[in-house]
Design a protein around this motif. Structure first.
Motif, short mmCIF file in Angstrom:
data_model
loop_
_atom_site.label_atom_id
_atom_site.label_comp_id
_atom_site.label_asym_id
_atom_site.label_seq_id
_atom_site.Cartn_x
_atom_site.Cartn_y
_atom_site.Cartn_z
N GLU A 147 -13.40 -30.53 -2.15
CA GLU A 147 -12.65 -31.78 -2.25
C GLU A 147 -13.41 -32.92 -1.58
O GLU A 147 -13.47 -34.04 -2.10
CB GLU A 147 -11.27 -31.61 -1.61
N LEU A 148 -14.01 -32.64 -0.42
CA LEU A 148 -14.76 -33.67 0.30
C LEU A 148 -16.04 -34.05 -0.45
O LEU A 148 -16.40 -35.22 -0.52
CB LEU A 148 -15.11 -33.18 1.70
N ILE B 289 -12.73 -35.28 9.82
CA ILE B 289 -11.68 -34.89 8.86
C ILE B 289 -11.16 -33.48 9.19
O ILE B 289 -9.95 -33.25 9.24
CB ILE B 289 -12.21 -34.95 7.42
N PHE B 290 -12.08 -32.55 9.42
CA PHE B 290 -11.66 -31.18 9.70
C PHE B 290 -10.87 -31.09 11.00
O PHE B 290 -9.88 -30.35 11.09
CB PHE B 290 -12.88 -30.26 9.78
N MET B 291 -11.30 -31.84 12.01
CA MET B 291 -10.65 -31.73 13.32
C MET B 291 -9.33 -32.49 13.37
O MET B 291 -8.39 -32.06 14.04
CB MET B 291 -11.60 -32.22 14.41
N SER B 292 -9.23 -33.62 12.66
CA SER B 292 -8.01 -34.43 12.74
C SER B 292 -7.00 -34.11 11.65
O SER B 292 -5.79 -34.10 11.89
CB SER B 292 -8.36 -35.92 12.68
N ASP B 293 -7.48 -33.83 10.44
CA ASP B 293 -6.56 -33.61 9.32
C ASP B 293 -6.29 -32.14 9.05
O ASP B 293 -5.16 -31.76 8.71
CB ASP B 293 -7.13 -34.24 8.03
N ILE B 294 -7.31 -31.30 9.20
CA ILE B 294 -7.16 -29.88 8.87
C ILE B 294 -7.06 -29.02 10.13
O ILE B 294 -6.75 -27.84 10.07
CB ILE B 294 -8.33 -29.41 7.97
N TYR B 295 -7.30 -29.62 11.29
CA TYR B 295 -7.20 -28.95 12.59
C TYR B 295 -8.14 -27.74 12.70
O TYR B 295 -7.74 -26.67 13.14
CB TYR B 295 -5.76 -28.52 12.87
N VAL B 296 -9.38 -27.93 12.26
CA VAL B 296 -10.39 -26.88 12.35
C VAL B 296 -11.52 -27.39 13.24
O VAL B 296 -12.08 -28.45 13.01
CB VAL B 296 -10.94 -26.50 10.96
N ASN B 297 -11.85 -26.61 14.27
CA ASN B 297 -12.88 -26.99 15.23
C ASN B 297 -14.22 -26.42 14.78
O ASN B 297 -14.63 -25.34 15.18
CB ASN B 297 -12.50 -26.46 16.61
N ILE B 298 -14.91 -27.14 13.92
CA ILE B 298 -16.11 -26.63 13.26
C ILE B 298 -17.38 -27.24 13.84
O ILE B 298 -17.35 -28.32 14.43
CB ILE B 298 -16.03 -26.91 11.74
#
Length: 293
Positions: free
Chosen positions: A113-114, A151-160
């Motif tokens: 999607e990104l 995006i991952f940390m704020s919207d999907i809550y994944v610490n990548i």
């Protein structure tokens, strides 16, 4: 350990990376080296499964079906197929996700999607893998992995975490590029807590990793002198160097007054004779700080 298990379970099969398909008649596990092993269920009793679950990490069927592009790159990298003579500009981007934060299928869907296109991913295990990014003709703008992190940390809550390799057109060296990327990523994240690191940024870490430990200690002693065990100073000077020698930016990050930071830098200069406001001296101190990790 693999050979010992093979003697107990003759059906055991072994893969250095995730295979294209995982047969349902096998139980699959991940070793400490992130390799994949499978044992036919007919050989396993309840006590065997309990023991294997304690020794190894079970591999669940959470991976998306490999695309033809992923199959192709896997064959080239692991020398299962002959690498062709083609003109292509590509780069590898290693990623690492904390266990059980997001499953591989959901992660790939989010990346698709990104990117707004089908992403090429080779998984090492459930928590890490490599994105293969092909440079598109006529497209100048490169994808910002720092934006993806947000995006991952704020919207999907994944610490990548991402380790971004350089673009290259050397398709014949694809296996070597892949191996260097994995090695570089492991070293970089050992030294830095940044969520996005480029290969070029990691070169000082990679170089310091190859230096003899006794020489590292000598560098720390000679360069940092009485400050080598001052954790507050180490943090302060490292932040200053990471801020491109900008006093105002560093002071803001450290929640310090600019004059207080200036005073401590002057004190370091006075006691050691090293002025971190000068590029070459700052570089020497930076390498000494890295060696303390």
């Amino acid at each position: 350990m693999i050979e010992q298990l093979k003697k107990i379970f003759p059906t055991l099969c072994y893969h250095q990376t995730l295979p294209s398909t995982l047969e349902d008649t096998f139980k699959w596990y991940i070793t400490e080296e992130s390799h994949i092993i499978g044992i036919h269920q007919s050989e396993l009793e309840a006590k065997d499964i309990a023991l294997l679950n304690a020794l190894l990490r079970p591999l669940h069927h959470l991976f998306p079906q490999m695309t033809s592009e992923e199959e192709k790159w896997k064959g080239w990298i692991f020398q299962e197929e002959i690498v062709p003579h083609i003109a292509i500009n590509y780069r590898f981007v290693y990623f690492s996700i904390p266990t059980k934060q997001i499953d591989p299928q959901a992660f790939k869907e989010a990346l698709n999607e990104l990117f707004e296109r089908e992403t090429i991913i080779l998984w090492k295990n459930e928590d890490e893998g490599v994105i293969i990014e092909i440079q598109q003709d006529g497209i100048d703008e490169e994808l910002s992995y720092k934006e993806i992190i947000d995006i991952f940390m704020s919207d999907i809550y994944v610490n990548i975490k991402f380790f971004v390799g350089p673009f290259t057109s050397d398709i014949k060296g694809v296996k070597q590029h892949y191996e260097h990327l994995i090695t570089g990523a492991n070293i970089a994240f050992k030294y830095s807590d940044h969520h996005v690191i480029s290969y070029l940024e990691a070169i000082p870490y990679i170089l310091m990793e190859q230096i003899d430990p006794t020489f590292k200690k000598e560098v720390q002693k000679v360069v940092l002198q009485d400050f080598q065990h001052d954790t507050e100073f180490i943090k302060m000077i490292y932040t200053f160097l990471e801020s491109n020698l900008n006093l105002s930016v560093a002071a803001k990050k450290l929640y310090m007054h600019r004059n207080s930071l200036q005073y401590r830098i002057d004190k370091f200069h006075e006691k050691t004779g090293i002025d971190v406001r000068e590029f070459h001296q700052a570089l020497t101190v930076y390498l000494a700080l890295i060696s303390t990790e």
